[in-house]
Enzyme design. Structure first.
Site, PDB file in Angstrom:
ATOM      1  N   ASP A  39     -39.832   2.331 -16.628  1.00  0.00           N
ATOM      2  CA  ASP A  39     -39.820   0.949 -16.148  1.00  0.00           C
ATOM      3  C   ASP A  39     -38.523   0.218 -16.449  1.00  0.00           C
ATOM      4  OD1 ASP A  39     -40.202   0.738 -19.038  1.00  0.00           O
ATOM      5  OD2 ASP A  39     -40.685  -1.368 -18.674  1.00  0.00           O
ATOM      6  N   ARG A  70     -42.443   1.590 -12.374  1.00  0.00           N
ATOM      7  CA  ARG A  70     -43.087   2.819 -12.878  1.00  0.00           C
ATOM      8  C   ARG A  70     -43.708   3.612 -11.741  1.00  0.00           C
ATOM      9  NH1 ARG A  70     -43.375   2.389 -18.589  1.00  0.00           N
ATOM     10  NH2 ARG A  70     -43.790   0.313 -19.395  1.00  0.00           N
ATOM     11  N   ASP A 121     -33.761   8.777 -25.929  1.00  0.00           N
ATOM     12  CA  ASP A 121     -32.567   7.952 -25.801  1.00  0.00           C
ATOM     13  C   ASP A 121     -31.886   7.893 -27.177  1.00  0.00           C
ATOM     14  OD1 ASP A 121     -30.887   5.659 -25.361  1.00  0.00           O
ATOM     15  OD2 ASP A 121     -32.184   4.972 -23.783  1.00  0.00           O
ATOM     16  N   GLU A 169     -42.835  13.133 -23.727  1.00  0.00           N
ATOM     17  CA  GLU A 169     -42.118  11.860 -23.573  1.00  0.00           C
ATOM     18  C   GLU A 169     -41.435  11.802 -22.216  1.00  0.00           C
ATOM     19  OE1 GLU A 169     -41.601   8.991 -24.348  1.00  0.00           O
ATOM     20  OE2 GLU A 169     -41.461   8.611 -26.489  1.00  0.00           O
ATOM     21  N   ASP A 170     -41.195  10.608 -21.750  1.00  0.00           N
ATOM     22  CA  ASP A 170     -40.440  10.466 -20.500  1.00  0.00           C
ATOM     23  C   ASP A 170     -38.935  10.498 -20.759  1.00  0.00           C
ATOM     24  OD1 ASP A 170     -40.979   8.030 -21.832  1.00  0.00           O
ATOM     25  OD2 ASP A 170     -40.345   6.873 -20.104  1.00  0.00           O
ATOM     26  N   LYS A 218     -30.960  11.650 -22.872  1.00  0.00           N
ATOM     27  CA  LYS A 218     -29.652  10.971 -22.819  1.00  0.00           C
ATOM     28  C   LYS A 218     -28.944  11.227 -24.137  1.00  0.00           C
ATOM     29  CE  LYS A 218     -30.329   6.762 -20.050  1.00  0.00           C
ATOM     30  NZ  LYS A 218     -30.465   5.284 -20.158  1.00  0.00           N
TER      31      LYS A 218
END
Ligand code: PRP
Length: 181
Positions: A159, A165, A103, A99-100, A131
């Site tokens: 993004d 991106r 959150d 995953e990027d 995060k």
């Protein structure tokens, strides 16, 4: 130009390359002797996945899944929808979800449950950014690139309203870009 919308650079290309290399080394050690399947959760993770997989020295497979949870805003709606499923079965396989950003944890909480039900041998989670202050679901990643404050980060796959991106670094977006939305 995109650059004008960036307040400051948080992680340079060099910092990203170095950290991705460290994560890959850890994964090489932890999964030695196995042939994991790396699952990139589109779209945000495509650049991280491309760099990570090239630093992994194990035989491995790649697969892709797309989910949507955010729409074009800045906060998670809590709604998760699978828009593209895996191409291959993961039954009996060692899975590494890539995953990027982690959150609220909504997306991953949903996704990990869904993948677990397909009876893989193991599931690990690797996220470039974490995060933790935003978490509402009890999800922890096995591999974390960087912990970040609750800032609006873009670039290197991430993004805002589908833009940014392609920035090669991770930067903080100027508030004027998303204020008044
Ligand atoms: C981002 C990211 C995660 C999710 C994390 O995806 O790639 O999938 O949000 O947020 P959460 O922990 O609050 O669920 P996004 O929905 O922005 O889609 P994208 O990957 O196509 O940019």
């Amino acid at each position: 130009m995109l650059e004008q919308d960036i307040e400051r650079v948080l992680f340079t290309e060099e910092a990203l390359r170095a950290r991705v290399g460290e994560l890959a080394q850890q994964i090489n050690r932890d999964l030695a002797g196995k042939e994991p399947v790396l699952i990139s959760v589109l779209r945000g993770s495509f650049i991280f996945m491309a760099d990570l997989v090239r630093a992994i020295e194990l035989p491995c497979r790649v697969d892709f899944m797309a989910v949507s949870s955010y729409g074009s805003g800045t906060t998670s709606s809590g709604q998760v929808k699978i828009t593209k499923d895996l191409s291959e079965s993961i039954e009996g396989r060692d899975v590494l979800v890539v995953e990027d950003i982690l959150d609220s944890g909504n997306t991953l909480s949903y996704l990990l449950k869904l993948l677990q039900a397909r009876r893989p041998a193991s599931i690990r989670l690797c996220t470039l950014l974490d995060k933790p202050s935003r978490r509402t679901k009890p999800i922890q990643a096995d591999y974390v690139g960087f912990q970040v404050e609750d800032l609006f980060v873009v670039g290197y796959g991430l993004d805002y309203a589908e833009r940014y991106r392609n920035l090669p670094y991770i930067g903080i977006l100027k508030p004027r870009v998303y204020e008044g939305e």
